[in-house]
Design an enzyme around this catalytic site. Sequence first.
Site, PDB file in Angstrom:
ATOM      1  N   SER A   1      25.828  32.658 -62.017  1.00  0.00           N
ATOM      2  CA  SER A   1      25.692  34.118 -61.969  1.00  0.00           C
ATOM      3  C   SER A   1      25.673  34.683 -60.550  1.00  0.00           C
ATOM      4  O   SER A   1      25.398  35.866 -60.370  1.00  0.00           O
ATOM      5  CB  SER A   1      24.394  34.534 -62.679  1.00  0.00           C
ATOM      6  OG  SER A   1      24.422  34.170 -64.045  1.00  0.00           O
TER       7      SER A   1
ATOM      8  N   GLU B   1      15.568   2.339  -4.658  1.00  0.00           N
ATOM      9  CA  GLU B   1      16.933   1.828  -4.562  1.00  0.00           C
ATOM     10  C   GLU B   1      17.704   2.316  -3.336  1.00  0.00           C
ATOM     11  O   GLU B   1      18.523   1.581  -2.797  1.00  0.00           O
ATOM     12  CB  GLU B   1      17.724   2.220  -5.832  1.00  0.00           C
ATOM     13  CG  GLU B   1      17.221   1.598  -7.113  1.00  0.00           C
ATOM     14  CD  GLU B   1      17.568   0.116  -7.229  1.00  0.00           C
ATOM     15  OE1 GLU B   1      18.218  -0.417  -6.311  1.00  0.00           O
ATOM     16  OE2 GLU B   1      17.169  -0.508  -8.227  1.00  0.00           O
TER      17      GLU B   1
END
Length: 703
Positions: free
Chosen positions: A358, A98
Amino acid sequence: MSGTLTTAPVRGSRWQGLRPILAICAVATLVTAGAFAAWVVSLGPLPLAQAQQVSTTVIDRNGKLLRAYAMADGRWRLPVDAKTAVDPGYLKLLFAYEDKRFYAHHGIDPLALSRAGFQLLTRGHIVSGGSTITMQLARLIEPRHQRSVYAKLRQMVRAVELERQLSKDQILDLYLALAPFGGNLEGVRAASIAYFGKEPKRLSLAEAALLVALPQSPERRRLDRYPEAAHAARDRVLERMVEDGVVSKDDSAQARATPVPKLRKQIPILAPHSSDQAIATMKDAPVIKLTLDAALQRNLEVLARDRAIAQGPDVSVAIVVVDDETGDVLARVGSADYFDERRAGQVDMTRAVRSPGSTLKPFIYGLAFEDGFVHPDSLIEDRPIRFGTYAPENFDMTFQGTVPIRRALQLSLNVPAIALLDRVGASRLSSRLKQAGTNLVLPKDEAPGLAMGLGGVGITLQDLAQLYSGLARLGATKPLREIMQANDSRDTMRLMDQAAAWQVGNVLLGTPPPENGVHNRIAFKTGTSYGYRDAWSVGFDGRITIGVWVGRPDGAPVPGLVGRTAAAPILFDAFARTGKMPAVLPKPPRGVLVASNAKLPPPLRRFRPLGELVRSGNDQAPHIQFPLNGSRIDVDQSEGGHAAMPVKVAGGVLPLTVLVNGVSAGDIDSRRQRLIDPPGPGFARLTVIDATGAADTVVIRVQ
């Protein structure tokens, strides 16, 4: 002579004839330049702010993507850092194809434009556009659907402006974030994740060439629609790279033989609940960094989903992992499946208030150890008992008789826990847990009572994990952190004394593990809420704390849902999936009393409930006369100084035992006084226990 007279006027007349033409040309040039300048000004400023908007991304502690959110218009545009997050091989192909002179030109490449014009004249069609990456970025910022001289000129002007306002690296990063790749994918990072299922940091030659080819015609080369066109475009890029000497023929042939993907992959959605919470907290941040570990998060999400499926179609699983040292949340699985509506998957069960069963018992025992009226090897009765109208029973409806405190906690016996809570005080337990950063939710208009020891209070999984990490930190909790920020101003909070916290951890380390666990590796506790609605298991080693919840998000009962069989196996699997061996717990603090029951001081050999502390005759409960509660004690700790501190007691049945921060300091003689070695500077808790188990405690400050 006459020839000379006639020549001069002719030349002057010619010059005079050119002057108007030159003047017109100069004026025309000025007018054109002025018009061009006015046109450039009329373009206005570059819309960079809009172009720099990206999808909000949530990353883990190592920078790995956890989740990304599409932009308002549905586009995926992820931020990119070319230097650190993009394969150099891809950038090499991109520049070669490019913009070969990207780092040399100032937005416009005259050589590329000349080449493009020459190719157009000689071949009769456009071979290359001559646009630089900067010009392409200008077109992406201000899209133009028609190709024209005007559009090209505008790109050139904008490219020059971009080069003046941004650095080359910033231009490249912005281009890599905006380049179109088909559909709603913008940017090389979104494309790489959607097409290859990975970040663009490491790409093969075939993948890099494909990503170079797609932005030239993104819609006509969409992989999910036109894979053949994308394949052909990729091969053309490879051919060109071979011609330019960028890629060898052999590498090109191997890359061309690689098929292109034909389906898009899903953008990662890890830790969806944590990500949603982070987005709500950090609304305008484009990138949010969490303390989570992506690999661990992924492993535990799979674990939660698999275990929930095994439990039934309505059951969900939640898991939270905390770093003991820092308080950072390393993983948070809020539900078994975020997208499962039947399991209410979008509800974060790590933040949901539920009954803890618990799981608060270890903190009852911890305060009892801190107060000094029991030791892990003290004996306690597990027999039917009533506290007013409240008569606790064990889970299996049986009683064990006389058992060591250690065994009572490991077996999660209810009666001993409530007997200790009655002595410690429910309000004190509630206050201490809140002081440690926990938000307890009590029924409306109710004060803390004994029932909170068995689950009669609301708490979240993340708060439980924070409390248990406090045990691993020897009694100091740290607020959990999930969003990484520059300034960390979190302070530690007191849970209990170091000796007491170590004793609790040592007891829990001996709890019998589930079938998939190994003994003495993880200190853990389980819990089951009333009606089988919630199953819990929380455990820690010397490195991390993990909390697990199993149940239905709507609170409906699940018959047979028990913490030990439903949650504990997930807990041990979660530790295994961290990929590390369990780390050893901290060493006992200095002075911790480690002894069998026979060698304990007489008052510590057996626990007596408040109801049994009946005194005969004129016997009085012990009372510490010196030092006074809340007093400051100056101690000479210099070399050669006398560092002993006196403790004087009135009342109580001999023998009397004195404890400093839960550690035995010896017996008090018949004169009811004793010299003890003072603890280091700071606050200290002194407790005196008599033969009947009655005790008195003061808190002093040594300086």
